[in-house]
Enzyme design. Structure first.
Site, PDB file in Angstrom:
ATOM      1  N   GLY A 153       0.782  -1.239   0.000  1.00 40.27           N
ATOM      2  CA  GLY A 153       0.000   0.000   0.000  1.00 40.27           C
ATOM      3  C   GLY A 153       0.809   1.282   0.000  1.00 40.27           C
ATOM      4  O   GLY A 153       0.305   2.332   0.399  1.00 40.27           O
ATOM      5  N   HIS A 201       1.754   0.910 -12.952  1.00 41.11           N
ATOM      6  CA  HIS A 201       2.539  -0.285 -13.266  1.00 41.11           C
ATOM      7  C   HIS A 201       4.020   0.085 -13.333  1.00 41.11           C
ATOM      8  O   HIS A 201       4.383   1.107 -13.932  1.00 41.11           O
ATOM      9  CB  HIS A 201       2.081  -0.876 -14.597  1.00 41.11           C
ATOM     10  CG  HIS A 201       2.784  -2.157 -14.915  1.00 41.11           C
ATOM     11  ND1 HIS A 201       2.502  -3.342 -14.267  1.00 41.11           N
ATOM     12  CD2 HIS A 201       3.801  -2.425 -15.770  1.00 41.11           C
ATOM     13  CE1 HIS A 201       3.303  -4.279 -14.724  1.00 41.11           C
ATOM     14  NE2 HIS A 201       4.104  -3.761 -15.630  1.00 41.11           N
ATOM     15  N   GLU A 216       6.867   6.254  -8.968  1.00 35.11           N
ATOM     16  CA  GLU A 216       5.449   5.870  -8.929  1.00 35.11           C
ATOM     17  C   GLU A 216       4.686   6.811  -8.006  1.00 35.11           C
ATOM     18  O   GLU A 216       3.604   7.317  -8.344  1.00 35.11           O
ATOM     19  CB  GLU A 216       5.290   4.427  -8.424  1.00 35.11           C
ATOM     20  CG  GLU A 216       5.825   3.370  -9.358  1.00 35.11           C
ATOM     21  CD  GLU A 216       5.533   1.961  -8.829  1.00 35.11           C
ATOM     22  OE1 GLU A 216       4.413   1.718  -8.345  1.00 35.11           O
ATOM     23  OE2 GLU A 216       6.423   1.104  -8.911  1.00 35.11           O
TER      24      GLU A 216
HETATM   25  C1  GAR Z   1       3.832  -1.214  -7.213  1.00 42.69           C
HETATM   26  O1  GAR Z   1       5.177  -1.259  -7.637  1.00 42.69           O
HETATM   27  C2  GAR Z   1       2.893  -1.215  -8.406  1.00 42.69           C
HETATM   28  O2  GAR Z   1       3.381  -0.483  -9.497  1.00 42.69           O
HETATM   29  C3  GAR Z   1       2.824  -2.693  -8.723  1.00 42.69           C
HETATM   30  O3  GAR Z   1       2.726  -3.311  -7.463  1.00 42.69           O
HETATM   31  C4  GAR Z   1       3.440  -2.522  -6.500  1.00 42.69           C
HETATM   32  C5  GAR Z   1       2.529  -2.257  -5.322  1.00 42.69           C
HETATM   33  O4  GAR Z   1       3.222  -1.615  -4.291  1.00 42.69           O
HETATM   34  N1  GAR Z   1       1.703  -2.996  -9.568  1.00 42.69           N
HETATM   35  C6  GAR Z   1       1.724  -3.881 -10.576  1.00 42.69           C
HETATM   36  O5  GAR Z   1       2.689  -4.566 -10.838  1.00 42.69           O
HETATM   37  C7  GAR Z   1       0.432  -3.966 -11.383  1.00 42.69           C
HETATM   38  N2  GAR Z   1       0.594  -4.818 -12.533  1.00 42.69           N
HETATM   39  P1  GAR Z   1       2.448  -0.837  -3.149  1.00 42.69           P
HETATM   40  O6  GAR Z   1       1.446  -1.839  -2.555  1.00 42.69           O
HETATM   41  O7  GAR Z   1       3.499  -0.466  -2.150  1.00 42.69           O
HETATM   42  O8  GAR Z   1       1.762   0.356  -3.754  1.00 42.69           O
END
Ligand code: GAR
Length: 200
Positions: free
Chosen positions: A12, A108, A173
């Site tokens: 999250g 992503h 991100e």
């Molecule tokens: C992030 O790096 C996001 O970009 C990736 O999962 C991670 C979640 O981290 N999403 C994908 O790969 C979608 N295909 P977070 O829970 O710390 O935000």
């Protein structure tokens, strides 16, 4: 005030970056609800600590559309205008996408269309690209696929591991998700084919 609904499956950190932006006034919206398909997701706890409604809707064993109807019901209950997938590791059904047309974003960790799916940072290293990055895009029913709102590059270093590369991409991100939400909430854009074009 527009209302955001956040969907997540794990840590999250993107949700927390969005919540920080909301708290600091960098996003003119409120977070109406955080929903997770995994009851143990750290992001749910982080939402509760911030006093944000956090709902666990376990997906295990449920048909995709039946599950999506439950999630859409919860989003409607909270009168959500824009859905933000933040590490939500499920494909959405055509039903879900039709319920929120051009109102669902995903982040992503690669420069799409390169390296969709799982472990994008590992895929980038294995392929030997010199530049990767991250993408915020509208969601359709295909994997990491819809029209792109914001992308930013991150250079790959010779001594990178998947973890060090992921950490540098993650910082970007957190920055570009706020930027993309602001663009979409401004309403000053249109979609032509696959292209998101700024207006005004
Ligand atoms: C992030 O790096 C996001 O970009 C990736 O999962 C991670 C979640 O981290 N999403 C994908 O790969 C979608 N295909 P977070 O829970 O710390 O935000």
């Amino acid at each position: 005030m527009k209302r955001l609904g956040i969907l997540l499956s794990g840590r999250g950190s993107n949700f927390e970056a969005i919540a920080d932006s909301v708290a600091a006034g960098r996003i003119g919206a409120t977070i109406a609800v955080v929903i997770s398909n995994r009851p143990e997701a750290r992001g749910l706890e982080a939402a509760r600590e911030r006093g944000i409604d956090a709902v666990s809707i376990p997906s295990k064993g449920l048909d995709r559309e039946i599950y999506d109807r439950m999630v859409v019901g919860e989003l409607r209950k909270h009168e959500v205008d824009l859905v933000c997938l933040a590490g939500f590791m499920r494909l959405l059904s055509a039903y879900f996408v039709r319920e929120f047309p051009l109102r669902i974003l995903n982040i992503h960790p690669s420069l799409l269309p390169a390296f969709p799916g799982l472990d994008a940072q590992h895929q980038a290293l294995e392929h030997g690209v010199k530049v990767s990055g991250c993408t915020v895009h509208f969601v359709d029913e295909f994997l990491d696929h819809g029209p792109i709102v914001v992308q930013t590059p991150v250079r790959v270093r010779d001594d990178d591991s998947a973890e060090t590369l992921a950490a540098r991409i993650l910082r970007e991100e957190h920055r570009i998700y706020t930027e993309a939400i602001n663009i979409v909430l401004s309403g000053k854009w249109r979609v032509e084919g696959r292209r998101v074009i700024a207006e005004g």
